[in-house]
Scaffold this active site. Structure first.
Site, short mmCIF file in Angstrom:
data_model
loop_
_atom_site.label_atom_id
_atom_site.label_comp_id
_atom_site.label_asym_id
_atom_site.label_seq_id
_atom_site.Cartn_x
_atom_site.Cartn_y
_atom_site.Cartn_z
N GLU A 121 -7.65 -3.51 15.06
CA GLU A 121 -6.27 -3.73 14.61
C GLU A 121 -5.58 -4.74 15.50
OE1 GLU A 121 -3.31 -4.35 12.78
OE2 GLU A 121 -4.49 -2.78 11.82
N GLY A 128 11.45 -4.42 -6.43
CA GLY A 128 12.82 -4.76 -6.77
C GLY A 128 13.60 -3.58 -7.30
N VAL A 174 -1.13 0.31 14.15
CA VAL A 174 -1.83 1.21 13.23
C VAL A 174 -0.90 1.61 12.09
CG1 VAL A 174 -2.83 3.52 13.02
CG2 VAL A 174 -3.41 2.08 14.99
N TYR A 233 8.26 -3.01 -9.24
CA TYR A 233 8.45 -1.78 -8.48
C TYR A 233 9.30 -1.99 -7.23
CZ TYR A 233 4.90 0.68 -11.21
OH TYR A 233 4.22 1.29 -12.23
N CYS A 252 1.98 -0.16 4.68
CA CYS A 252 2.46 1.07 4.07
C CYS A 252 3.28 1.91 5.03
CB CYS A 252 1.27 1.88 3.54
SG CYS A 252 1.75 3.47 2.86
N HIS A 306 5.63 28.99 -15.58
CA HIS A 306 6.92 28.82 -16.25
C HIS A 306 8.00 29.48 -15.40
CE1 HIS A 306 9.89 28.60 -19.46
NE2 HIS A 306 10.17 29.89 -19.21
N SER A 339 11.82 -7.94 -10.71
CA SER A 339 12.28 -6.61 -11.14
C SER A 339 11.12 -5.66 -11.35
CB SER A 339 13.09 -6.73 -12.44
OG SER A 339 12.27 -7.21 -13.51
#
Length: 570
Positions: free
Chosen positions: A118, A267, A122, A265, A126, A540, A263
């Site tokens: 790396e 945006g 790390v 995801y 994301c 339910h 426009s």
């Protein structure tokens, strides 16, 4: 217009290689599909909860001199055993994002001596500049939006004073979450025995990698360097008033009026954050409709709920041909040209502009020329098993590429799944990942999720292959749990084959859509037919009954189903 909050801004940080945050300059990279939002499929170890061989293999050609590895963190765990004879490691992974992390942990589980290289931090995009901090901001925007909705609160019999927020506190929440997950990722790899090597990873030749001044050998190598924000030509990013998602996640100021270019995801999520915090938003979209890439019916409903009632306007069918940052008391200026005629159509003056036009692969400096590999629009070419293909169309022995760098599906959890698939292959188990079973989600309020084909894609496939498609729909307004939450706005849509019961695609817009999609995703991955899954039992009242009703609404002609297991006594 509301008064803007004026805050000092720091200069963008220097970005390093071997990580999906690294800088890139590739003028030929195309605009990416709006589905390329980054978000995580983190393993449970990330949260501190530790719990076929290629026919093209060749002998190592390396006689390179090896130097002491002073810039490595060597894990003491016995889990990372001895490497195969003649190699420093069984597996070396270049890039410690979600994809590299998932591959490394699975490799240790399979008994491989593993190292991960790396060049920055790390967690990759994301964790540090993508899905993790963005979800922290969206959690804030969701609560703000609810508290600001007087009608919604009164429907519960609640009275709430005017909601406010502390900008620095919101920013700290996102930063602290990223730091926590990053530390957990690092600790999980150390505890399981993965060696973390610091430096820029470069492939020197077959089964040879260099990081810093050190050369190491590996039986197999995985490239997992990820991507960076894509900035089209003509746009000047200053990191202050013209920003990418990397800058926006720091939330160093909340502009009075911000233009969002793109426009998809990314945006959409930032429009949710900014409008909840008081900004006015203008979308600039090159295609003729907002939210391209979504199923059109879902997109139409989402626009009615997520855009039309909010302080958002938009320009479609136009390119932002030139964007100039604000300076000397002048606002940000955006020149819009017609997407077809390329003629100047309008000029916008706003307080800030966010560039959300997609992601570009970070593959420069990898040493691909040493193994005769040429990128395609910046992406590393791979086959269905993620094996790297050289300029002659031949497989490069022992070399794989996963995640955003190969461009197959630019999602963090897709990268992790690809990495696990590669590890299965190098340990003797042939495995091909079904990308149509990988779900995607947009974490707006309400959420959008999808897996498989959109209706237009399914109809095109049906016409080519000569079969009919069926459409089933259910509304959140018929779901007890959604109504109890006063969140009845939503739709689930199933696209399937009536002749066989095959699930072609599922699209959901509504409360917790991102969580609901996985039953459909797993069904596609496992090849489960509608005539089987429609008999599954759901608690339910729960939101999962939206999916239950969706499968029950399908009209399947086939009577065949999988064998039923012997009943088990309660």
């Amino acid at each position: 217009m509301q008064s803007s909050i004026s805050l000092s801004l720091s200069s963008p940080s220097t970005i390093c290689r071997s990580d999906s945050s690294s800088a890139v300059s590739n003028a030929n990279v195309h605009l990416l599909n709006p589905r390329s939002l980054r978000f995580c499929g983190l393993r449970r170890e990330a949260f501190g909860l530790n719990s076929s061989l290629s026919t093209h293999r060749i002998q190592s050609l390396s006689n390179a001199t090896r130097r002491p590895c002073s810039n490595r963190i060597v894990a003491s765990s016995a889990g990372n055993g001895a490497a195969s004879k003649g190699f420093d490691y069984d597996l070396v992974i270049i890039g410690a994002g979600v994809g590299g992390h998932g591959a490394a942990l699975h490799a240790v589980e399979k008994g491989l001596k593993t190292a991960i290289i790396e060049g920055d931090v790390v967690g990759g995009t994301c964790v540090n500049r993508g899905c993790v901090p963005s979800k922290a901001l969206l959690a804030v925007s969701g609560r703000m939006r609810e508290l600001q909705n007087e009608h919604h609160m009164k429907s519960f019999g609640l009275q709430v004073a005017a909601a406010g927020y502390d900008r620095q506190g919101v920013a700290d929440h996102a930063n602290n979450l990223a730091s926590k997950i990053r530390n957990n990722l690092t600790n999980s790899m150390k505890s399981l025995g993965v060696d973390i090597l610091t430096g820029f990873g470069t492939v020197l030749g077959p089964q040879n990698v260099k990081y810093g001044d050190t050369v190491i050998t590996a039986k197999d190598i995985i490239i997992a360097t990820g991507s960076v924000p894509l900035v089209p030509k003509g746009i000047e990013v200053d990191g202050k008033t013209v920003i990418t998602s990397d800058h926006a996640l720091k939330l160093e100021f909340v502009p009075q009026w911000i233009a969002i270019v793109g426009s998809g995801y990314i945006g959409l999520e930032f429009s949710d954050v900014y409008t909840a915090l008081g900004s006015e938003v203008t979308f600039v979209e090159a295609l003729d409709q907002l939210m391209p890439g979504f199923d059109p019916e879902i997109g139409k409903l989402a626009q009615r709920v997520l855009i039309n009632p909010r302080k958002i306007d938009y320009h479609t069918g136009v390119f932002a041909s030139k964007i100039t940052p604000a300076k000397d008391g002048k606002p940000v200026t955006i020149e819009l040209i017609d997407a077809k005629t390329k003629e100047l159509k309008d000029t916008l003056e706003v307080d800030a502009a966010l560039i959300a036009t997609g992601r570009a692969p970070f593959t420069q400096g990898l040493g691909l020329e040493n193994i005769n590999v040429q990128t395609q629009r910046g992406f590393v070419p791979v086959d269905g098993r993620m094996r790297v293909i050289d300029a002659n169309g031949e497989l490069v022995p022992h070399l794989y590429c996963i995640g955003d760098a190969n461009g197959k599906m630019m999602l963090a959890h897709a990268a992790s799944a690809q990495g696990i698939s590669v590890v299965e292959q190098v340990t003797g188990n042939d495995h091909i990942l079904n990308h149509l079973s990988i779900p995607a989600a947009c974490f707006t309020h309400p959420e959008i999720s999808m897996v498989g084909l959109t209706e237009p894609q399914a109809r095109e496939k049906a016409e080519k292959e000569g079969f009919e498609i069926g459409i089933a729909k259910t509304s959140f307004k018929a779901n007890t749990k959604a109504l109890a939450e006063n969140e009845g706005e939503g739709l689930a849509k199933l696209i399937y084959r009536p002749d066989s019961g095959e699930i072609l695609g599922v699209h959901i817009f509504g409360m917790h859509a991102a969580d609901l999609i996985h039953e459909a995703s797993n069904a596609i991955a496992l090849g489960t037919r509608i005539q089987d899954i429609k008999y599954a039992v759901h608690a339910h009242p729960t939101l999962s009954e939206v999916i239950d009703e969706l499968f029950k609404a399908a009209k399947v002609k086939a009577n065949t189903s999988s064998p039923v297991a012997e009943p088990v006594a309660a």
